[in-house]
Enzyme design. Structure first.
Site, mmCIF file in Angstrom:
data_model
loop_
_atom_site.group_PDB
_atom_site.id
_atom_site.type_symbol
_atom_site.label_atom_id
_atom_site.label_comp_id
_atom_site.label_asym_id
_atom_site.label_seq_id
_atom_site.Cartn_x
_atom_site.Cartn_y
_atom_site.Cartn_z
ATOM 1 N N CYS A 2 40.160 7.625 58.001
ATOM 2 C CA CYS A 2 40.487 7.150 59.349
ATOM 3 C C CYS A 2 41.559 6.071 59.280
ATOM 4 O O CYS A 2 41.811 5.480 58.244
ATOM 5 C CB CYS A 2 39.246 6.600 60.033
ATOM 6 S SG CYS A 2 37.852 7.738 60.052
ATOM 7 N N ARG A 27 46.160 10.040 59.503
ATOM 8 C CA ARG A 27 44.934 9.748 58.767
ATOM 9 C C ARG A 27 43.692 10.283 59.486
ATOM 10 O O ARG A 27 42.591 10.242 58.937
ATOM 11 C CB ARG A 27 44.791 8.234 58.563
ATOM 12 C CG ARG A 27 45.859 7.626 57.692
ATOM 13 C CD ARG A 27 45.616 6.148 57.517
ATOM 14 N NE ARG A 27 44.403 5.885 56.765
ATOM 15 C CZ ARG A 27 44.361 5.607 55.467
ATOM 16 N NH1 ARG A 27 45.476 5.572 54.771
ATOM 17 N NH2 ARG A 27 43.224 5.378 54.859
ATOM 18 N N TRP A 75 38.870 10.507 61.707
ATOM 19 C CA TRP A 75 38.627 11.779 61.036
ATOM 20 C C TRP A 75 37.115 11.848 60.842
ATOM 21 O O TRP A 75 36.542 11.055 60.110
ATOM 22 C CB TRP A 75 39.360 11.826 59.695
ATOM 23 C CG TRP A 75 39.277 13.159 59.016
ATOM 24 C CD1 TRP A 75 40.091 14.236 59.211
ATOM 25 C CD2 TRP A 75 38.327 13.556 58.010
ATOM 26 N NE1 TRP A 75 39.705 15.280 58.401
ATOM 27 C CE2 TRP A 75 38.636 14.903 57.647
ATOM 28 C CE3 TRP A 75 37.255 12.926 57.377
ATOM 29 C CZ2 TRP A 75 37.903 15.601 56.692
ATOM 30 C CZ3 TRP A 75 36.531 13.632 56.427
ATOM 31 C CH2 TRP A 75 36.858 14.946 56.094
ATOM 32 N N ASN A 101 36.275 2.761 58.428
ATOM 33 C CA ASN A 101 36.656 3.924 57.629
ATOM 34 C C ASN A 101 35.759 3.936 56.403
ATOM 35 O O ASN A 101 35.628 2.917 55.722
ATOM 36 C CB ASN A 101 38.133 3.821 57.216
ATOM 37 C CG ASN A 101 38.558 4.963 56.310
ATOM 38 O OD1 ASN A 101 37.982 6.047 56.348
ATOM 39 N ND2 ASN A 101 39.566 4.714 55.482
ATOM 40 N N GLY A 102 35.155 5.075 56.116
ATOM 41 C CA GLY A 102 34.253 5.157 54.977
ATOM 42 C C GLY A 102 32.963 5.845 55.364
ATOM 43 O O GLY A 102 32.834 6.424 56.454
ATOM 44 N N GLU A 537 49.837 25.843 44.150
ATOM 45 C CA GLU A 537 50.330 24.889 45.143
ATOM 46 C C GLU A 537 50.962 25.609 46.336
ATOM 47 O O GLU A 537 50.788 25.194 47.487
ATOM 48 C CB GLU A 537 51.339 23.938 44.496
ATOM 49 C CG GLU A 537 52.002 22.950 45.439
ATOM 50 C CD GLU A 537 51.050 21.982 46.111
ATOM 51 O OE1 GLU A 537 51.473 21.314 47.085
ATOM 52 O OE2 GLU A 537 49.871 21.886 45.687
ATOM 53 N N LYS A 541 49.728 25.155 50.208
ATOM 54 C CA LYS A 541 50.587 24.749 51.325
ATOM 55 C C LYS A 541 50.437 25.707 52.500
ATOM 56 O O LYS A 541 50.363 25.294 53.653
ATOM 57 C CB LYS A 541 52.057 24.702 50.872
ATOM 58 C CG LYS A 541 52.387 23.501 50.032
ATOM 59 C CD LYS A 541 52.308 22.219 50.857
ATOM 60 C CE LYS A 541 51.990 21.013 50.002
ATOM 61 N NZ LYS A 541 50.612 20.905 49.572
ATOM 62 N N GLU A 544 47.016 25.136 54.142
ATOM 63 C CA GLU A 544 46.882 23.843 54.820
ATOM 64 C C GLU A 544 47.467 23.851 56.222
ATOM 65 O O GLU A 544 46.866 23.304 57.156
ATOM 66 C CB GLU A 544 47.587 22.747 53.999
ATOM 67 C CG GLU A 544 46.832 22.281 52.774
ATOM 68 C CD GLU A 544 47.590 21.200 52.041
ATOM 69 O OE1 GLU A 544 46.995 20.162 51.722
ATOM 70 O OE2 GLU A 544 48.797 21.392 51.772
ATOM 71 N N HIS A 560 42.085 41.719 36.390
ATOM 72 C CA HIS A 560 40.685 41.460 36.063
ATOM 73 C C HIS A 560 39.814 41.333 37.318
ATOM 74 O O HIS A 560 38.725 40.776 37.254
ATOM 75 C CB HIS A 560 40.568 40.209 35.199
ATOM 76 C CG HIS A 560 41.202 40.360 33.847
ATOM 77 N ND1 HIS A 560 40.643 41.103 32.834
ATOM 78 C CD2 HIS A 560 42.373 39.882 33.361
ATOM 79 C CE1 HIS A 560 41.422 41.064 31.773
ATOM 80 N NE2 HIS A 560 42.489 40.331 32.060
ATOM 81 N N LYS A 659 45.409 12.702 55.729
ATOM 82 C CA LYS A 659 46.347 12.487 54.638
ATOM 83 C C LYS A 659 45.703 11.909 53.392
ATOM 84 O O LYS A 659 45.858 12.441 52.302
ATOM 85 C CB LYS A 659 47.468 11.553 55.124
ATOM 86 C CG LYS A 659 48.516 11.231 54.063
ATOM 87 C CD LYS A 659 49.279 12.467 53.641
ATOM 88 C CE LYS A 659 50.356 12.158 52.641
ATOM 89 N NZ LYS A 659 50.980 13.379 52.108
#
Length: 664
Positions: A2, A27, A75, A101-102, A537, A541, A544, A560, A659
Site C-alpha cells: 500500500c 502501490r 492493495w 501497510n503490512g 520473463e 510480462k 501481468e 516432455h 509494484k
C-alpha cells in the site's frame, strides 16, 4: 504494498495528500482515503476504487481542509476492497486515525480481546484492530495523566516535542478552565499529549506480531503525526517548517530532497518544526539524513501514454548508467566500489546462492549462466520466499546475492537476514538508494535505473542483467577469464545502448504484430540456454498486463509434455538467436511447426532460414551469446505492452498487482 503519505505544516494538507496518493497509486489502487486534522476535528474521507474516480470526487463533494493529514492507497490483504475496509481507520472513540501497510499476523487474537472489552468494528481489516489497540492504550495513558493532574493539582507534564497550543481535557478534569491556564502551560500540555500518543503507539506495537509501516494522527495532537515501521518502508521528508511521511520517495520528491529512512522498530514523532525518532528495541535510534538522487521530472510520465512505455524507452540510458565508471578496458575488468570484499575474499568464494522473486528471479537465472560461464563459480538460484523456510545448506565460503528493484521486497529481505543470521556474507543488487536491503547488506551494487513506476518491471530488469554481466566479468578476471574474452564482453556491453535504440526504432512494427495476435488466449514462450529465462520473463510480462495465459519453457522441454497443448490457436514466441544452441532450437521449432502452431521468432539479423519456418520474425542486432538476453527482452516487453493496449487493459495498474511486494 500500500501507499502512505502524510503532511504536517502550514499549508493545506489535502492537495499535498491527494497529489502524493496519485504518485503512489502504483502501490495499490483498490481504494484510497485521507484523514485531516482541522483544529479538534478529525475529518476522514475514503472511497473504494481508483483515486480520481473515488476519493477525488468525494473530496469535491465533502471537502476536508487542514494543515495536518495522512493518506493511503490500498492493495487489499485482509478484507475485500470496499468503502468500509478503506484506510484511514479510526479507533473506538474516533479520536485516532491510522493508515497502515503490512500484515498484523496476530490481529484475530487481538480482535477477540478487544471485542470482549466492548470494542465494535466497522471493517474486516487487521488495520482497524491496530487502530483500536492504539486507541485503547492512548485512553489508558490519558486516564493516568488526568488522574495525576487531579491528585497533584498542577503536575508538570512530561516534556517532549513542542506542538501547537491546544486545550487539554486533562486541565478541565482538574478544575482549571482554558481561560485560566497560562500559554506556557498549554504548550506543556500539548507536549504531554503528543508524548502520550507516541507512547501509546509504542505500547500497541509491542503487542503486534507482523509487519507494519504506519502513520497515526490524533484529535488531541493537531500538529503531530506518529509514524513507525517494521518490514514495510517509511520515509520522513524534511522541509522548512513542514515535514512529510511516505512509504515511497516518489510521493514527496516534489517537496523535498532531504529524507530519513526509518529502520525496523523505529517510531517517529513528527511536527512542522522537528522530528524525533526512538527505537523499540534499542536505547537510541540510528538516524541518517540522505538526499534523493532523482527529481520530480524523473518520476513523471512525460510524453508517453504509460509509465511502462516510458521506462521501456529509457532502457538505453539505464544501461549507460549501469555501465558508467565501471568498465576498465585497460585492465579488462569491471570496477565496483561497494562490494566491500577484497580480491582475496572474492577469489575464496566457493558457491553463490542468488535469492530473488518475480522478475528479479528471472534475472537471477540469467546471472547463473553468466557467473558459471565466466567465473566458473557454482551458482544456485532460489526463490527468496523458499530460501527462508527450508534448511538450505550453505557451505563456509558461500555468498548470498539478493536482487530487488525496490530494495524493500519482503521475501528477499527475509532471505538476506537469514543468510546473515547464519554467518554468511550477503551482497545485494538494488535500485533504490537508502532502501532497507541496501542498508542491511554487507555490500552491493546499485543499478542506477532511476525511479520505476510501472508495475510490470522493465528497465530494472535490463539494468540488473547489465550489472550481473559486469559482476560475472569481475569475478571471472579474478580467476581464469582471459583478458581477450573479458574485453570482448565489455565492448559488447558498451555497444548495447545503441543496439537497444535500434530495436526501439522498430516499435511500430511490434505494435502491428501485437494487434495480429491480441485475441489469442494462450501463448508459449520458448528459449534455450541463457535465453530460457527470457522466455519466462516474456511470458510473465504478457500475463501481468494483458491477462493472457502464457507459459515460458525451455524449448527442449516441450516434447516432455507441454507440446500436447499446441494447436493452430496457440501462438509460440521462439527465441532463436544464432548462438551455440541455434541448431538445437531450430529442431525444437520444427516440432511446433509440424503441429500447425503459429510461430513468432526472435532471430539474429541476417538469418534468412528462419523466414521459411516462422509466421512472423523479429530481428535482433548481432551481439555476443551472453548478451542476447538483454537485446531479446526489449521486443517482448513492447509486444506485451501493445497487446495489453489493444485489449483495453490498464497497463500501469494491472488488476490484483502492486509494484513493491512488502508483505509475505
Amino acid at each position: 504494498m500500500c501507499g502512505i503519505i502524510g503532511y504536517v505544516g502550514k499549508k493545506s494538507a489535502t492537495p499535498i495528500l491527494l497529489e502524493g496518493l496519485r504518485r503512489l497509486e502504483y502501490r495499490g489502487y483498490d481504494s484510497a482515503g485521507v484523514a485531516v486534522l482541522r483544529g479538534a476535528d478529525l475529518l476522514v474521507r475514503k472511497k473504494k476504487g481508483r483515486i480520481d474516480e473515488g476519493l477525488a470526487r468525494l473530496l469535491q463533494a465533502e471537502p476536508a481542509d487542514g494543515n495536518v493529514g495522512i493518506g493511503h492507497t490500498r492493495w487489499a490483504t485482509h478484507g475485500v476492497p470496499a468503502d468500509e475496509n478503506s484506510h484511514p481507520h479510526l479507533d473506538g472513540s474516533g479520536t485516532i486515525a491510522i493508515v497502515h501497510n503490512g500484515v498484523i499476523e496476530n490481529y484475530d487474537v487481538l480482535k477477540q480481546r478487544l471485542l470482549r472489552a466492548g470494542h465494535k468494528f466497522q471493517s474486516t481489516t487487521d488495520t482497524e484492530v491496530l487502530a483500536h489497540l492504539i486507541g485503547e492504550h492512548y485512553q489508558q495513558r490519558r486516564a493516568k495523566v488526568v488522574a495525576q493532574a487531579a491528585c497533584l493539582g498542577d503536575a508538570k507534564p512530561k516534556s517532549g516535542t513542542s506542538g501547537a497550543l491546544v486545550s487539554d481535557p486533562a486541565r478541565s478534569a482538574s478544575g482549571l478552565s482554558d481561560a485560566t491556564v497560562p500559554k506556557e502551560t498549554h504548550r506543556q500540555d500539548a507536549c504531554a499529549t503528543t508524548d502520550t500518543l507516541t507512547q501509546a503507539v509504542c505500547d500497541a506495537l509491542r503487542e503486534v506480531i507482523g509487519t507494519y509501516g504506519l502513520a497515526v494522527t490524533c484529535r488531541d495532537c493537531p500538529t503531530t503525526i506518529v509514524s513507525a515501521r517494521r518490514g514495510s518502508p517509511i520515509i520522513i521528508g524534511i522541509g522548512q517548517d513542514e515535514n512529510f511521511v511516505a512509504s515511497d520517495a516518489n510521493a514527496i520528491v516534489a517537496h523535498t530532497k532531504r529524507v530519513v529512512y526509518l529502520n525496523d522498530y523505529d517510531v517517529a514523532t513528527i511536527t512542522p518544526e522537528r522530528f524525533d525518532v526512538q527505537n523499540l528495541g534499542a536505547d537510541t535510534a540510528n538516524v541518517q539524513i540522505s538526499n534523493l538522487e532523482f527529481s520530480q521530472e524523473d518520476a513523471a510520465r512525460g510524453r508517453h501514454a504509460h509509465f511502462m512505455l516510458k521506462e521501456i524507452y529509457e532502457q538505453p540510458q539505464t544501461v549507460r548508467n549501469a555501465l558508467r565508471g565501471r568498465i576498465d578496458l585497460e585492465g579488462a575488468t569491471a570496477k565496483f566500489g561497494g562490494l566491500n570484499m577484497t580480491a582475496a575474499e572474492l577469489r575464496g568464494i566457493d558457491r553463490i546462492v542468488i535469492a530473488a522473486s518475480g522478475t528479479s528471479w528471472h534475472a537471477a537465472l540469467v546471472g547463473e549462466y553468466l557467473i558459471e560461464e565466466l567465473a566458473q563459480i557454482p551458482v544456485e538460484v532460489e526463490f527468496a520466499h523458499e530460501f527462508c523456510y527450508r534448511n538450505c545448506p550453505l557451505e563456509k565460503n558461500t555468498v548470498l546475492l539478493v536482487l530487488s528493484q525496490s530494495g524493500e521486497t519482503a521475501d528477499t529481505l527475509a532471505a538476506l537476514r537469514e543468510a546473515r543470521r547464519r554467518g554468511h556474507r550477503a551482497l545485494a543488487i538494488v535500485n533504490v538508494v537508502g532502501s532497507t536491503i541496501a542498508r542491511e547488506s554487507d555490500g552491493g551494487i546499485y543499478m542506477h535505473a532511476g525511479p520505476e513506476i510501472g508495475v510490470a518491471s522493465t528497465k530494472a530488469f535490463v539494468s540488473t542483467l547489465t550489472v550481473l554481466t559486469l559482476l560475472a566479468v569481475h569475478l571471472g578476471r579474478l580467476r581464469q577469464l582471459s583478458a581477450t574474452r573479458a574485453r570482448e564482453i565489455l565492448r559488447g556491453l558498451e555497444a548495447l545502448p545503441a543496439q537497444l535504440e535500434a530495436i526501439l526504432a522498430h516499435n511500430p512494427a511490434f505494435k502491428t504484430l501485437a494487434k495480429k495476435y491480441a485475441r489469442a488466449e494462450d501463448f508459449f514462450f520458448l528459449g534455450r540456454g541463457c535465453t530460457f529465462p527470457i522466455a519466462l520473463e516474456g511470458a510473465l510480462k504478457l500475463k501481468e498486463i494483458s491477462y493472457i495465459h502464457a507459459e515460458g519453457y525451455s524449448a527442449a522441454e516441450m516434447k516432455h509434455g507441454p507440446i500436447a497443448l499446441i494447436d493452430p490457436e496457440t501462438p509460440t514466441v521462439f527465441l532463436v538467436p544464432q548462438d551455440a544452441m541455434y541448431d538445437k532450437t531450430m529442431a525444437n521449432l520444427a516440432m511446433i511447426r509440424a503441429r500447425k502452431g503459429p510461430i513468432i521468432a526472435l532471430a539474429t539479423e541476417g538469418d534468412q532460414a528462419i523466414k521459411k519456418v516462422a509466421d512472423s520474425v523479429i530481428y535482433l542486432p548481432k551481439t555476443l551469446d551472453l548478451l542476447n538476453p538483454i537485446t531479446a527482452i526489449v521486443p517482448l516487453q513492447l509486444f506485451a505492452y501493445h497487446i495489453a493496449v489493444a485489449r483495453g487493459c490498464d497497463v500501469d495498474k494491472p488488476r490484483n498487482l502492486a509494484k513493491s511486494v512488502t508483505v509475505e
